[in-house]
Design an enzyme around this catalytic site. Structure first.
Site, mmCIF file in Angstrom:
data_model
loop_
_atom_site.group_PDB
_atom_site.id
_atom_site.type_symbol
_atom_site.label_atom_id
_atom_site.label_comp_id
_atom_site.label_asym_id
_atom_site.label_seq_id
_atom_site.Cartn_x
_atom_site.Cartn_y
_atom_site.Cartn_z
ATOM 1 N N ASP A 249 0.566 -1.194 0.256
ATOM 2 C CA ASP A 249 -0.019 0.142 -0.021
ATOM 3 C C ASP A 249 0.862 1.378 0.135
ATOM 4 O O ASP A 249 1.902 1.296 0.547
ATOM 5 C CB ASP A 249 -0.912 -0.001 1.197
ATOM 6 C CG ASP A 249 -2.148 1.043 1.252
ATOM 7 O OD1 ASP A 249 -2.399 1.606 0.136
ATOM 8 O OD2 ASP A 249 -2.675 1.344 2.211
ATOM 9 N N ASN B 16 -10.977 -2.596 -5.144
ATOM 10 C CA ASN B 16 -10.071 -1.666 -5.893
ATOM 11 C C ASN B 16 -10.851 -1.372 -7.555
ATOM 12 O O ASN B 16 -10.314 -0.514 -8.179
ATOM 13 C CB ASN B 16 -8.876 -2.315 -6.029
ATOM 14 C CG ASN B 16 -8.038 -2.146 -5.029
ATOM 15 O OD1 ASN B 16 -6.934 -2.972 -4.717
ATOM 16 N ND2 ASN B 16 -8.001 -1.119 -4.128
HETATM 17 C C1 IPE Z 1 -5.467 -2.691 0.079
HETATM 18 O O1 IPE Z 1 -4.936 -1.417 -0.174
HETATM 19 C C2 IPE Z 1 -5.399 -3.444 -1.353
HETATM 20 C C3 IPE Z 1 -4.149 -3.600 -1.894
HETATM 21 C C4 IPE Z 1 -2.971 -3.239 -1.447
HETATM 22 C C5 IPE Z 1 -4.400 -4.311 -3.292
HETATM 23 P P1 IPE Z 1 -6.303 -0.173 -0.493
HETATM 24 O O2 IPE Z 1 -5.446 1.184 -0.322
HETATM 25 O O3 IPE Z 1 -7.167 -0.703 -1.438
HETATM 26 O O4 IPE Z 1 -6.991 0.021 1.190
HETATM 27 P P2 IPE Z 1 -7.847 0.943 1.792
HETATM 28 O O5 IPE Z 1 -8.851 1.433 0.810
HETATM 29 O O6 IPE Z 1 -7.031 1.784 2.236
HETATM 30 O O7 IPE Z 1 -8.447 0.298 3.018
HETATM 31 C C1 IPE Z 2 -1.635 0.161 -3.070
HETATM 32 O O1 IPE Z 2 -1.329 1.383 -3.361
HETATM 33 C C2 IPE Z 2 -1.908 -0.416 -4.641
HETATM 34 C C3 IPE Z 2 -3.307 -0.982 -4.830
HETATM 35 C C4 IPE Z 2 -4.309 -0.771 -3.854
HETATM 36 C C5 IPE Z 2 -3.628 -1.640 -6.083
HETATM 37 P P1 IPE Z 2 -2.550 2.373 -3.260
HETATM 38 O O2 IPE Z 2 -2.801 2.801 -4.660
HETATM 39 O O3 IPE Z 2 -3.757 2.030 -2.492
HETATM 40 O O4 IPE Z 2 -1.953 3.873 -2.699
HETATM 41 P P2 IPE Z 2 -2.515 4.941 -1.629
HETATM 42 O O5 IPE Z 2 -2.950 4.043 -0.439
HETATM 43 O O6 IPE Z 2 -3.582 5.550 -2.511
HETATM 44 O O7 IPE Z 2 -1.288 5.796 -1.300
HETATM 45 MG MG MG Z 3 -4.072 2.441 -0.349
#
Ligand code: IPE
Ligand code: IPE
Ligand code: MG
Length: 248
Positions: A27, A75
């Site tokens: 993340d 997602n």
């Molecule tokens: C969890 O991260 C999913 C992945 C890393 C693929 P998200 O960024 O989607 O989770 P939330 O929305 O912060 O809970």
């Molecule tokens: C994790 O990074 C990757 C996926 C969820 C696919 P994010 O895209 O959630 O990054 P932040 O949380 O917005 O910084």
């Molecule tokens: Mg995220």
């Protein structure tokens, strides 16, 4: 992992007590990009390189399984642009993997509902599955269109179908039997789950499998996560007293 890196780890990490299975919620890609005034997709690109580096490091350490959360069932709420970019990076990774898995004796497994994934990507998954069957080494488990609740519901459906077909009986179901219906069948539960980026939540990751996992949170954004960050997570894990409900 280079020789000098191994020397740096020695003394801080007990190589005989490494987790067999590490899971990571990758993340912070979006925030990493935002901090640099770049589009979110740029963060995903660097994040995918981080995955390659960390997977290599885990393999060199002798970790048996690395499970990563690549794309959740939630997602899909993101823009078409962003979802498309993530899927393209996955495709790129799979194409590379098809070339190198055999040489490196690496197995790939996918967890999640792949029925919603583009046929082109699914074909690549099938190709890596066929190679994995012949390999015996390090296994990377990629959670793609994965949600812990969705995984459990799909498992319940499959179990109910076996009951209806007279193959199973609900009264005799045990935890071990049920685990065989999950996407993670055959994979040991992760001893250590790492979530970078400062968020301290599970976000629907490995809900069944995390029952006794140790959690490690850090503020580093995933694109900046490196071998040093992994070392710190393992050091923290090795300091913990795992009791599993018992008394020491
Ligand atoms: C969890 O991260 C999913 C992945 C890393 C693929 P998200 O960024 O989607 O989770 P939330 O929305 O912060 O809970
Ligand atoms: C994790 O990074 C990757 C996926 C969820 C696919 P994010 O895209 O959630 O990054 P932040 O949380 O917005 O910084
Ligand atoms: Mg995220």
């Amino acid at each position: 992992m280079t020789q000098s890196m191994r020397q740096d780890w020695a003394g801080q990490v007990d190589f005989d007590r490494l987790p067999r299975h590490i899971a990571i919620i990758m993340d912070g890609n979006g925030r990493w990009a935002k901090q640099r005034g770049l589009p979110r997709t740029a963060g995903h690109k660097v994040g995918s390189e981080t995955f390659r580096k960390i997977a290599t490091c885990c393999r060199d350490l002798g970790i048996e399984h690395l499970t990563v959360y690549a794309f959740s069932t939630e997602n899909w709420k993101r823009s078409e642009d962003e979802v498309g970019a993530i899927m393209r990076l996955l495709k790129q990774y799979l194409l590379e993997a098809i070339e190198s898995m055999e040489r490196d004796n690496i197995r790939l497994r996918f967890l999640g509902d792949l029925s919603a994934i583009a046929p082109e990507l699914r074909k690549l998954v099938e190709r890596t599955n066929a190679i994995s069957e012949r390999m015996t080494g390090f296994q990377a488990n990629i959670c793609l269109n994965y949600g812990g609740r969705d995984e459990i519901v799909r498992a319940v459906r499959a179990f109910a179908a076996d009951c209806a077909a007279g193959k199973k009986s609900a009264e005799e179901l045990t935890e071990q039997d049920f685990a065989c219906y999950l996407d993670s069948r055959g994979i040991p539960d992760p001893e250590l789950i790492i979530r970078p980026s400062g968020e301290e939540r599970i976000s629907n990751f490995l809900l069944w499998q995390c029952a006794y996992s140790e959690f490690y949170f850090c503020d580093t954004l995933w694109p900046d996560f490196d071998e040093e960050a992994l070392k710190q997570a393992i050091i923290s894990y090795q300091r913990r007293d795992r009791r599993f409900g018992g008394v020491k």
